[in-house]
Design a protein around this motif. Structure first.
Motif, short mmCIF file in Angstrom:
data_model
loop_
_atom_site.label_atom_id
_atom_site.label_comp_id
_atom_site.label_asym_id
_atom_site.label_seq_id
_atom_site.Cartn_x
_atom_site.Cartn_y
_atom_site.Cartn_z
N HIS A 61 -23.87 42.32 10.69
CA HIS A 61 -23.19 41.96 11.92
C HIS A 61 -24.10 42.31 13.09
CE1 HIS A 61 -22.09 46.28 12.04
NE2 HIS A 61 -22.10 46.09 13.35
N LEU A 62 -23.83 41.70 14.22
CA LEU A 62 -24.61 41.95 15.42
C LEU A 62 -24.20 43.30 16.01
CD1 LEU A 62 -26.75 40.51 17.22
CD2 LEU A 62 -24.84 39.78 18.67
N ARG A 63 -25.12 44.25 16.00
CA ARG A 63 -24.82 45.57 16.57
C ARG A 63 -24.86 45.51 18.10
NH1 ARG A 63 -24.92 51.17 15.82
NH2 ARG A 63 -25.92 52.30 17.53
N ALA A 64 -25.90 44.86 18.64
CA ALA A 64 -26.03 44.73 20.10
C ALA A 64 -26.74 43.42 20.39
CB ALA A 64 -26.80 45.90 20.69
N ALA A 65 -26.18 42.63 21.29
CA ALA A 65 -26.72 41.31 21.61
C ALA A 65 -27.98 41.43 22.47
CB ALA A 65 -25.68 40.48 22.34
N LYS A 66 -28.76 40.38 22.48
CA LYS A 66 -29.97 40.31 23.30
C LYS A 66 -29.62 40.36 24.79
CE LYS A 66 -34.00 37.38 24.22
NZ LYS A 66 -34.69 36.12 23.84
N VAL A 67 -30.40 41.14 25.53
CA VAL A 67 -30.28 41.18 26.99
C VAL A 67 -31.68 41.03 27.56
CG1 VAL A 67 -28.17 42.58 27.04
CG2 VAL A 67 -30.39 43.71 26.97
N GLU A 75 -26.86 45.11 12.10
CA GLU A 75 -26.55 46.32 11.34
C GLU A 75 -25.65 45.99 10.16
OE1 GLU A 75 -25.03 50.87 12.21
OE2 GLU A 75 -24.22 49.27 13.46
N LEU A 76 -25.83 46.77 9.09
CA LEU A 76 -24.92 46.71 7.95
C LEU A 76 -24.77 48.12 7.41
CD1 LEU A 76 -23.29 45.13 5.80
CD2 LEU A 76 -25.42 45.04 4.44
N LEU A 77 -23.51 48.59 7.31
CA LEU A 77 -23.22 49.90 6.76
C LEU A 77 -22.97 49.78 5.26
CD1 LEU A 77 -20.84 51.31 9.54
CD2 LEU A 77 -23.26 51.86 9.19
N VAL A 78 -23.64 50.65 4.49
CA VAL A 78 -23.48 50.63 3.04
C VAL A 78 -23.32 52.07 2.55
CG1 VAL A 78 -24.85 48.53 2.79
CG2 VAL A 78 -25.96 50.75 2.54
N SER A 79 -22.90 52.22 1.31
CA SER A 79 -22.73 53.54 0.72
C SER A 79 -24.07 54.25 0.55
CB SER A 79 -22.04 53.41 -0.64
OG SER A 79 -22.12 54.62 -1.38
N ARG A 80 -24.07 55.57 0.66
CA ARG A 80 -25.29 56.33 0.43
C ARG A 80 -25.75 56.23 -1.03
NH1 ARG A 80 -24.92 62.61 1.02
NH2 ARG A 80 -26.73 62.51 -0.34
N ASP A 81 -24.85 55.82 -1.92
CA ASP A 81 -25.19 55.68 -3.33
C ASP A 81 -25.81 54.32 -3.66
OD1 ASP A 81 -24.16 58.23 -3.87
OD2 ASP A 81 -22.13 57.44 -4.07
N SER A 210 -29.02 54.18 22.20
CA SER A 210 -27.69 53.75 21.74
C SER A 210 -27.75 52.38 21.07
CB SER A 210 -26.70 53.72 22.92
OG SER A 210 -27.16 52.85 23.93
N ARG A 211 -28.66 51.54 21.51
CA ARG A 211 -28.78 50.20 20.95
C ARG A 211 -29.39 50.23 19.55
NH1 ARG A 211 -29.63 44.65 22.55
NH2 ARG A 211 -28.53 45.18 24.46
N TYR A 212 -30.48 50.97 19.37
CA TYR A 212 -31.25 50.90 18.13
C TYR A 212 -31.08 52.10 17.20
CZ TYR A 212 -33.58 47.19 20.74
OH TYR A 212 -33.84 46.07 21.48
N LEU A 213 -30.96 53.32 17.73
CA LEU A 213 -31.12 54.50 16.89
C LEU A 213 -29.90 55.38 16.72
CD1 LEU A 213 -34.65 55.70 18.12
CD2 LEU A 213 -34.09 54.05 16.32
N TRP A 216 -23.98 56.39 15.80
CA TRP A 216 -22.63 55.93 16.13
C TRP A 216 -22.64 54.47 16.54
CZ3 TRP A 216 -18.75 59.12 14.93
CH2 TRP A 216 -19.04 60.49 14.78
N ALA A 217 -21.47 53.86 16.61
CA ALA A 217 -21.35 52.45 16.99
C ALA A 217 -21.88 52.24 18.40
CB ALA A 217 -19.88 52.02 16.92
N TYR A 218 -22.43 51.06 18.65
CA TYR A 218 -22.95 50.73 19.99
C TYR A 218 -21.79 50.68 20.99
CZ TYR A 218 -25.60 48.32 23.62
OH TYR A 218 -26.21 47.98 24.80
N PRO A 219 -21.94 51.29 22.17
CA PRO A 219 -20.84 51.34 23.14
C PRO A 219 -20.35 49.96 23.55
CG PRO A 219 -22.62 52.82 23.76
CD PRO A 219 -23.14 51.99 22.64
#
Length: 411
Positions: A61-67, A75-81, A210-213, A216-219
């Motif tokens: 999914h788009l974490r933060a759009a181009k500006v 970004e994609l969240l997956v299990s640590r396993d 906040s955008r890249y690193l 937590w979720a992007y504000p």
């Protein structure tokens, strides 16, 4: 043997340079809720790529759009396993089932401000690219960065060949020059976990952070910059790695609201009193160095707020001070500082000072080492070995965490 080492070194540097040619920076970082975050910066593409997660195609999914000043990031969240992560058939790192070898670095950007201009174009004066390749060659299970990625705040002075052509200001070109391009070999070698430094605090490079690193979720639009992000815990082989944001504030003074904020943040983690903990915080609780006519002792807020608040078996690991230093405290938490991974260094010399008074807190010894470098912690032996940017061994410490009063032994 020497020829083999020479060839290996050249190969690592060649790989590092080749990796910078990839169009979209992509990496895997460990974040909150015991998850891995797969991230891709869209430099040329307009849509997020699909990720193969354990051979299952999965949409990002788009974490933060181009500006104007920053490209989009997915970004994609997956299990640590998760055991396999691929983007367009390129494999990305995952966590091994048992994490034992942990690389630690900090304060990596090239300093250019109104006072100083580091020679960013000189690989000896700013060795992050070589240092990143050296860490990758150590094959760590995970890499921890203790903060401060962004240092090129003003343009290179006219006529200065050392940093001629360097980008500056809070934008993608500068973030790419200071972190993403030279650290690309890190992204390919291991999962990484990132701490926020004071150079990424509100009013400075917080947009890129906040955008890249950020873990937590992007504000959301209109949401104010967080002066302090919530702490969280990474559990690695029975050890709590407490990720704490100490980016804002001052070191030599504090306030009741800030003390209360720090205490509340730790209380909410509900840390087991019998646990073993490594506390990752950018500002060191303790340090000892005379800068001009003033002694720097560490961060007063943490010294007061965390006194007797954490389990005894807690080791603080920080950056912020641009040198390598280990402090074995008599009655306070022990401290390791690895802030020597690229930014212009502060001189400390190669010394071991005994029975040191740190603003009325005694250290059994203060172990300091000069030069650029990083650390490799082996959890099974609780040994922390230190290396120069070229991989040369410079010293080591053992953390005796099983005692009633934990201590360090360095040589």
């Amino acid at each position: 043997m020497r020829f083999f080492k020479f060839v290996t070194g050249i190969s690592l540097l060649a790989l590092a340079f080749l990796s910078n040619a990839q169009s979209n920076p992509q990496w895997v970082q460990m974040v909150t809720n015991d998850q891995l975050s797969v991230r891709v910066v869209l430099l040329n593409d307009t849509q997020c790529p699909k990720v193969s997660v354990d051979n299952v195609p999965t949409a990002m999914h788009l974490r933060a759009a181009k500006v104007v000043d920053f490209p989009a990031v997915c970004e994609l969240l997956v299990s640590r396993d998760t055991r396999s992560i691929k983007i367009k058939q390129q494999a990305l790192p995952t966590l091994p089932s048992v994490v034992d070898r942990i690389a630690i670095l900090g304060d990596t950007g090239c300093r250019i401000n109104k006072i100083n201009a580091q020679a960013c174009n000189d690989a000896q004066a700013w060795p992050l690219r070589e240092l990143s390749a050296s860490i990758g060659a150590q094959t760590p299970d995970i890499i921890l960065h203790v903060g401060d990625y962004f240092y090129r705040e003003t343009p290179c002075p006219e006529g200065d060949k050392g940093c001629k052509g360097s980008p500056s200001g809070y934008n993608w070109d500068t973030w790419n020059a200071d972190w993403f391009a030279p650290a690309n070999s890190l992204f390919q070698s291991s999962v990484i976990a990132l701490s926020r430094g004071n150079h990424e605090e509100c009013g400075r490079a917080q947009n890129g952070w906040s955008r890249y690193l950020s873990p937590w979720a992007y504000p959301k639009a209109g949401q104010a910059c967080a002066e302090m992000e919530k702490p969280y815990i990474l559990k690695l082989k029975g050890v709590n790695y407490i990720m704490f944001d100490s980016s804002s504030g001052q070191d030599d003074r504090t306030s009741e609201p800030q003390l209360a904020l720090y205490k509340k943040a730790i209380a909410q983690l509900k840390i087991d009193k019998d646990s073993t903990n490594i506390f990752l915080t950018h500002r060191p609780m303790w340090t000892y160095n005379k800068i001009k006519s003033t002694y720097y002792y560490g961060n007063l807020t943490q010294q007061i707020a965390f006194k007797n608040l954490l389990p005894k078996r807690t080791l603080f690991v920080s950056g912020h001070a641009h040198y390598l230093q280990v402090l074995d405290m008599q009655t306070d938490y022990d401290q390791v500082i690895i802030g020597n991974s690229g930014t212009e260094l502060v001189k400390v010399g190669n010394t071991t000072q005994k029975n040191v008074d740190i603003n009325k807190h005694m250290a059994n010894f203060v172990y300091s080492r000069s030069g650029f470098g990083y650390g490799i912690l082996t959890e099974s032996s609780k040994t922390l070995k230190f290396y120069k940017q070229n991989g040369a061994h410079t010293g080591e410490c053992i953390w005796l965490s099983d005692k009633q009063h934990p201590s360090l032994i360095c040589q």
